[in-house]
Design a protein around this motif. Structure first.
Motif, PDB file in Angstrom:
ATOM      1  N   LYS A 246       0.858  -1.192   0.000  1.00  0.00           N
ATOM      2  CA  LYS A 246       0.000   0.000   0.000  1.00  0.00           C
ATOM      3  C   LYS A 246       0.886   1.231   0.000  1.00  0.00           C
ATOM      4  CE  LYS A 246      -3.664   2.630   0.827  1.00  0.00           C
ATOM      5  NZ  LYS A 246      -3.045   3.884   0.430  1.00  0.00           N
ATOM      6  N   TYR A 247       0.592   2.159  -0.905  1.00  0.00           N
ATOM      7  CA  TYR A 247       1.312   3.427  -0.981  1.00  0.00           C
ATOM      8  C   TYR A 247       0.779   4.335   0.128  1.00  0.00           C
ATOM      9  CZ  TYR A 247       3.967   7.047  -3.422  1.00  0.00           C
ATOM     10  OH  TYR A 247       4.893   8.002  -3.771  1.00  0.00           O
ATOM     11  N   ILE A 248       1.654   4.916   0.932  1.00  0.00           N
ATOM     12  CA  ILE A 248       1.176   5.639   2.114  1.00  0.00           C
ATOM     13  C   ILE A 248       0.644   7.036   1.815  1.00  0.00           C
ATOM     14  CG2 ILE A 248       2.637   4.339   3.693  1.00  0.00           C
ATOM     15  CD1 ILE A 248       4.522   6.735   3.824  1.00  0.00           C
ATOM     16  N   ALA A 249       0.951   7.582   0.649  1.00  0.00           N
ATOM     17  CA  ALA A 249       0.550   8.960   0.361  1.00  0.00           C
ATOM     18  C   ALA A 249      -0.757   9.067  -0.426  1.00  0.00           C
ATOM     19  CB  ALA A 249       1.670   9.679  -0.395  1.00  0.00           C
ATOM     20  N   ASN A 250      -1.304   7.925  -0.883  1.00  0.00           N
ATOM     21  CA  ASN A 250      -2.572   7.975  -1.618  1.00  0.00           C
ATOM     22  C   ASN A 250      -3.257   6.607  -1.502  1.00  0.00           C
ATOM     23  OD1 ASN A 250      -1.366   6.263  -3.576  1.00  0.00           O
ATOM     24  ND2 ASN A 250      -0.700   7.996  -4.797  1.00  0.00           N
ATOM     25  N   ASP A 251      -4.204   6.336  -2.367  1.00  0.00           N
ATOM     26  CA  ASP A 251      -4.971   5.092  -2.296  1.00  0.00           C
ATOM     27  C   ASP A 251      -4.445   3.996  -3.223  1.00  0.00           C
ATOM     28  OD1 ASP A 251      -6.769   5.994  -0.370  1.00  0.00           O
ATOM     29  OD2 ASP A 251      -8.066   6.919  -1.868  1.00  0.00           O
ATOM     30  N   ASP A 252      -3.202   4.121  -3.708  1.00  0.00           N
ATOM     31  CA  ASP A 252      -2.650   3.105  -4.594  1.00  0.00           C
ATOM     32  C   ASP A 252      -2.291   1.840  -3.821  1.00  0.00           C
ATOM     33  OD1 ASP A 252      -2.929   4.803  -6.721  1.00  0.00           O
ATOM     34  OD2 ASP A 252      -0.790   5.115  -7.055  1.00  0.00           O
ATOM     35  N   VAL A 253      -2.576   0.711  -4.451  1.00  0.00           N
ATOM     36  CA  VAL A 253      -2.267  -0.597  -3.885  1.00  0.00           C
ATOM     37  C   VAL A 253      -1.572  -1.416  -4.975  1.00  0.00           C
ATOM     38  CG1 VAL A 253      -3.215  -2.661  -2.792  1.00  0.00           C
ATOM     39  CG2 VAL A 253      -4.352  -0.470  -2.462  1.00  0.00           C
ATOM     40  N   ALA A 254      -0.405  -1.964  -4.663  1.00  0.00           N
ATOM     41  CA  ALA A 254       0.294  -2.840  -5.596  1.00  0.00           C
ATOM     42  C   ALA A 254      -0.257  -4.250  -5.416  1.00  0.00           C
ATOM     43  CB  ALA A 254       1.795  -2.808  -5.339  1.00  0.00           C
ATOM     44  N   CYS A 255      -0.581  -4.901  -6.544  1.00  0.00           N
ATOM     45  CA  CYS A 255      -1.237  -6.204  -6.488  1.00  0.00           C
ATOM     46  C   CYS A 255      -0.643  -7.163  -7.511  1.00  0.00           C
ATOM     47  CB  CYS A 255      -2.717  -6.067  -6.848  1.00  0.00           C
ATOM     48  SG  CYS A 255      -3.650  -4.895  -5.876  1.00  0.00           S
ATOM     49  N   PHE A 256      -0.662  -8.426  -7.148  1.00  0.00           N
ATOM     50  CA  PHE A 256      -0.417  -9.466  -8.136  1.00  0.00           C
ATOM     51  C   PHE A 256      -1.718  -9.642  -8.904  1.00  0.00           C
ATOM     52  CE2 PHE A 256       2.451 -10.801  -4.603  1.00  0.00           C
ATOM     53  CZ  PHE A 256       3.655 -10.632  -5.268  1.00  0.00           C
ATOM     54  N   ASP A 257      -1.651  -9.594 -10.223  1.00  0.00           N
ATOM     55  CA  ASP A 257      -2.821  -9.855 -11.060  1.00  0.00           C
ATOM     56  C   ASP A 257      -2.862 -11.365 -11.299  1.00  0.00           C
ATOM     57  OD1 ASP A 257      -4.631 -10.260 -13.146  1.00  0.00           O
ATOM     58  OD2 ASP A 257      -4.152  -8.347 -14.088  1.00  0.00           O
ATOM     59  N   LEU A 258      -3.802 -12.031 -10.669  1.00  0.00           N
ATOM     60  CA  LEU A 258      -3.848 -13.486 -10.711  1.00  0.00           C
ATOM     61  C   LEU A 258      -4.250 -14.032 -12.077  1.00  0.00           C
ATOM     62  CD1 LEU A 258      -5.440 -14.163  -7.204  1.00  0.00           C
ATOM     63  CD2 LEU A 258      -3.016 -14.057  -7.823  1.00  0.00           C
ATOM     64  N   LYS A 259      -4.846 -13.210 -12.935  1.00  0.00           N
ATOM     65  CA  LYS A 259      -5.229 -13.653 -14.271  1.00  0.00           C
ATOM     66  C   LYS A 259      -4.081 -13.501 -15.259  1.00  0.00           C
ATOM     67  CE  LYS A 259     -10.172 -12.841 -13.915  1.00  0.00           C
ATOM     68  NZ  LYS A 259     -11.301 -12.029 -14.346  1.00  0.00           N
ATOM     69  N   ASN A 260      -3.375 -12.366 -15.196  1.00  0.00           N
ATOM     70  CA  ASN A 260      -2.354 -12.057 -16.196  1.00  0.00           C
ATOM     71  C   ASN A 260      -0.931 -12.356 -15.735  1.00  0.00           C
ATOM     72  OD1 ASN A 260      -4.348 -11.104 -17.949  1.00  0.00           O
ATOM     73  ND2 ASN A 260      -4.289  -9.088 -17.012  1.00  0.00           N
ATOM     74  N   GLY A 261      -0.737 -12.528 -14.432  1.00  0.00           N
ATOM     75  CA  GLY A 261       0.578 -12.858 -13.918  1.00  0.00           C
ATOM     76  C   GLY A 261       1.519 -11.686 -13.735  1.00  0.00           C
ATOM     77  N   ASP A 262       1.019 -10.473 -13.933  1.00  0.00           N
ATOM     78  CA  ASP A 262       1.876  -9.308 -13.745  1.00  0.00           C
ATOM     79  C   ASP A 262       1.532  -8.593 -12.447  1.00  0.00           C
ATOM     80  OD1 ASP A 262      -0.585  -8.364 -14.603  1.00  0.00           O
ATOM     81  OD2 ASP A 262       0.186  -7.224 -16.287  1.00  0.00           O
ATOM     82  N   VAL A 263       2.143  -7.448 -12.233  1.00  0.00           N
ATOM     83  CA  VAL A 263       1.868  -6.619 -11.064  1.00  0.00           C
ATOM     84  C   VAL A 263       1.168  -5.357 -11.551  1.00  0.00           C
ATOM     85  CG1 VAL A 263       2.936  -5.195  -9.256  1.00  0.00           C
ATOM     86  CG2 VAL A 263       3.784  -7.505  -9.686  1.00  0.00           C
ATOM     87  N   VAL A 264       0.076  -5.003 -10.903  1.00  0.00           N
ATOM     88  CA  VAL A 264      -0.652  -3.790 -11.258  1.00  0.00           C
ATOM     89  C   VAL A 264      -0.742  -2.868 -10.045  1.00  0.00           C
ATOM     90  CG1 VAL A 264      -2.005  -4.836 -13.110  1.00  0.00           C
ATOM     91  CG2 VAL A 264      -2.905  -4.852 -10.799  1.00  0.00           C
ATOM     92  N   ILE A 265      -0.746  -1.591 -10.328  1.00  0.00           N
ATOM     93  CA  ILE A 265      -0.959  -0.583  -9.293  1.00  0.00           C
ATOM     94  C   ILE A 265      -2.394  -0.101  -9.460  1.00  0.00           C
ATOM     95  CG2 ILE A 265      -0.184   1.584  -8.275  1.00  0.00           C
ATOM     96  CD1 ILE A 265       1.937  -0.712  -8.356  1.00  0.00           C
TER      97      ILE A 265
END
Length: 122
Positions: free
Chosen positions: A65-84
């Motif tokens: 979780k980014y502390i300065a806003n509402d961004d969350v880094a996630c593993f994309d379980l469908k595509n296998g990449d990382v999305v913000i």
């Protein structure tokens, strides 16, 4: 150092080795502007519930979780990449970036961490 990977719907997900190794490092506990969710019991599951409710078309496993806003880094379980994901935004504005894998995200996040530390020193 305690690590909590969460329990909701991730039975068959193989966490990247780079992620697991990073969580064991001291740096991962003090990694502003990111907070690694696995260091806090129930945060992974809490954020997973929020993202499932907000964006049911995605299959996301949050890890930071980014502390300065509402961004969350996630593993994309469908595509296998990382999305913000910008949580609490409309679905058409929700994705703030993608990385092909955790290691690529970590390289960018470390550079951001070093820049963040420099800004706070000034």
């Amino acid at each position: 150092m305690n690590i909590f990977l969460g329990a909701i719907g991730v039975d068959e997900f193989d966490y990247p080795q780079g992620y697991l190794t990073f969580l064991k490092s001291k740096m991962s506990k003090d990694f502003e502007p990111w907070t690694m969710l696995a260091h806090y019991e129930k945060r992974v599951d809490s954020w997973r519930k929020i993202l499932i409710e907000q964006y049911p078309i995605y299959s996301l496993l949050p890890f930071a979780k980014y502390i300065a806003n509402d961004d969350v880094a996630c593993f994309d379980l469908k595509n296998g990449d990382v999305v913000i994901i910008n949580s609490f935004s409309t679905i058409d504005c929700s994705c703030h970036g993608t990385y092909p894998d955790f290691d690529t995200w970590l390289t960018a996040a470390i550079a951001e961490h070093e820049s963040w530390d420099e800004d706070e020193d000034e």
